[in-house]
Design a protein around this motif. Structure first.
Motif, mmCIF file in Angstrom:
data_model
loop_
_atom_site.group_PDB
_atom_site.id
_atom_site.type_symbol
_atom_site.label_atom_id
_atom_site.label_comp_id
_atom_site.label_asym_id
_atom_site.label_seq_id
_atom_site.Cartn_x
_atom_site.Cartn_y
_atom_site.Cartn_z
ATOM 1 N N ALA A 46 18.770 8.312 -9.288
ATOM 2 C CA ALA A 46 17.681 9.163 -9.093
ATOM 3 C C ALA A 46 16.602 8.935 -10.047
ATOM 4 N N PHE A 47 16.998 8.739 -11.576
ATOM 5 C CA PHE A 47 16.004 8.610 -12.676
ATOM 6 C C PHE A 47 15.361 6.965 -12.320
ATOM 7 N N ALA A 48 16.267 6.183 -11.837
ATOM 8 C CA ALA A 48 15.756 4.653 -11.290
ATOM 9 C C ALA A 48 14.847 4.958 -10.386
ATOM 10 N N GLU A 49 14.708 5.811 -9.324
ATOM 11 C CA GLU A 49 13.695 6.064 -8.488
ATOM 12 C C GLU A 49 12.493 6.517 -8.910
ATOM 13 N N LEU A 50 12.865 7.681 -10.106
ATOM 14 C CA LEU A 50 11.766 8.163 -10.943
ATOM 15 C C LEU A 50 10.794 7.265 -11.383
ATOM 16 N N ARG A 51 11.575 6.223 -12.139
ATOM 17 C CA ARG A 51 10.963 5.136 -12.759
ATOM 18 C C ARG A 51 10.021 4.109 -11.773
ATOM 19 N N ARG A 52 10.621 3.931 -10.701
ATOM 20 C CA ARG A 52 10.083 3.128 -9.625
ATOM 21 C C ARG A 52 8.586 3.666 -9.095
ATOM 22 N N ARG A 53 8.714 4.930 -8.957
ATOM 23 C CA ARG A 53 7.690 5.698 -8.343
ATOM 24 C C ARG A 53 6.499 5.908 -9.442
ATOM 25 N N TYR A 60 0.858 -1.155 -0.036
ATOM 26 C CA TYR A 60 0.044 0.087 0.004
ATOM 27 C C TYR A 60 0.863 1.236 -0.194
ATOM 28 N N ARG A 61 2.064 1.176 0.568
ATOM 29 C CA ARG A 61 2.926 2.387 0.647
ATOM 30 C C ARG A 61 3.241 2.732 -0.919
ATOM 31 N N ARG A 62 3.414 1.421 -1.755
ATOM 32 C CA ARG A 62 3.784 1.746 -3.074
ATOM 33 C C ARG A 62 2.710 2.177 -3.973
ATOM 34 N N LYS A 63 1.576 1.694 -3.518
ATOM 35 C CA LYS A 63 0.349 2.241 -4.168
ATOM 36 C C LYS A 63 0.105 3.907 -3.959
ATOM 37 N N ILE A 64 0.342 4.220 -2.674
ATOM 38 C CA ILE A 64 0.117 5.547 -2.427
ATOM 39 C C ILE A 64 1.386 6.634 -3.299
ATOM 40 N N ASP A 65 2.517 5.922 -3.248
ATOM 41 C CA ASP A 65 3.607 6.578 -4.150
ATOM 42 C C ASP A 65 3.020 6.630 -5.642
ATOM 43 N N LEU A 66 2.559 5.630 -6.001
ATOM 44 C CA LEU A 66 1.966 5.739 -7.550
ATOM 45 C C LEU A 66 0.921 6.627 -7.635
ATOM 46 N N ALA A 67 0.132 6.937 -6.612
ATOM 47 C CA ALA A 67 -0.832 7.695 -6.692
ATOM 48 C C ALA A 67 -0.511 9.305 -6.291
#
Length: 295
Positions: free
Chosen positions: A201-208, A74-81
């Motif tokens: 940093a851009f890898a984190e951008l893709r993950r989010r 759910y933390r990832r879902k919130i990040d995606l939102a």
């Protein structure tokens, strides 16, 4: 039955007054929960703020019941939102506690009254209302980012070709844009300012961001950096590919919409039209149905 219903109503009234007293008392919370309550407080509405304040003290219990794996999911879902309305995992747990309690108590009351439909609706509200908000925010945010990205890349290519470095160009173009994609670029630049490498940093951008176009953007940048390809050519080609992909997706959506429209027409509109025509013909003919039925 009446006694149990009265007991539930009494518990509900007590809960309302207890919640109001807690809200007005501004009870002290642990530091981490107090911080979670303040994060994004200016971006949330009055109702959500009240719900967060009422349910924040129960957030740790909800998180324990969820378990580490579900909390991470759910933390990832919130990040995606994009953390809509300042939503964090603690605020999510608080809202789930409040909505779950409201749906559960309301469902029990209607169950005792024999109203099964309202019982199911209230139970579903308590279980899924918070998830519906997150799911909707994920879809809206993804659509906005994918609409913004091609134009952003075109402008970025122009600024880079004018002589600015890639990082400075990103900062300049992001400052002219608003919305989730500009926010993501600012977060990425901030991470780089704090010492994170550009690749990470851009890898984190893709993950989010659960977006194919964002993944294409990051992959193209990383491959261009490894191969030494001109960044302007990479950005222009990437923008063209994204627009081509958008056009293909639009055609696929249109192709899927045709059978749905046909089904709606054949299922509802054609029978309704035939009934309307038949009724008009019968009424206009002046037929005496009494002679036909023998009455």
């Amino acid at each position: 039955m009446a006694l149990l219903l009265a007991l539930l109503m009494g518990i509900g009234v007590w809960g309302v007054f207890a919640g109001i007293r807690m809200y007005r008392a501004d009870a002290k919370l642990p530091t981490d929960l107090a911080l979670a309550l303040e994060v994004g407080a200016t971006r949330t509405g009055a109702v959500d703020s009240l719900v967060d304040r009422l349910g924040m003290r129960y957030a740790p219990a909800v998180l324990r019941l969820m378990g580490p794996k579900q909390v991470a999911r759910y933390r990832r879902k919130i990040d995606l939102a994009g953390n809509p309305g300042g939503l964090t995992i603690d605020r999510y747990a608080a809202r789930r506690a409040v909505y779950g309690a409201l749906g559960g108590v309301g469902g029990l009351i209607f169950l005792l009254q024999g109203n099964v439909l309202m019982t199911l609706l209230l139970f579903a509200f308590g279980a899924f209302w918070t998830e519906v908000g997150i799911w909707s925010a994920i879809r809206i945010r993804k659509d906005v980012i994918e609409r913004t990205l091609p134009d952003f890349l075109d402008v970025l290519a122009v600024v880079v070709s004018a002589g600015l470095g890639f990082r400075q160009a990103l900062d300049r173009v992001a400052s002219r844009y608003e919305g989730p994609w500009a926010d993501e670029i600012r977060i990425t630049l901030r991470q780089m300012d704090l010492g994170m490498s550009r690749r990470q940093a851009f890898a984190e951008l893709r993950r989010r961001n659960d977006s194919e176009q964002v993944a294409m953007f990051v992959t193209a940048l990383q491959q261009g950096e490894e191969l030494g390809a001109p960044i302007v050519d990479t950005l222009v080609a990437l923008a063209k590919d994204m627009r081509r992909t958008d056009a293909q997706n639009a055609r696929r959506k249109a192709a899927r919409a045709v059978p749905k429209a046909t089904m709606m027409i054949t299922t509802f509109m054609v029978p309704a039209t035939m009934l309307l025509l038949a009724a008009g013909l019968i009424l206009g003919s002046g037929t005496d149905f009494g002679t036909i039925t023998g009455e």
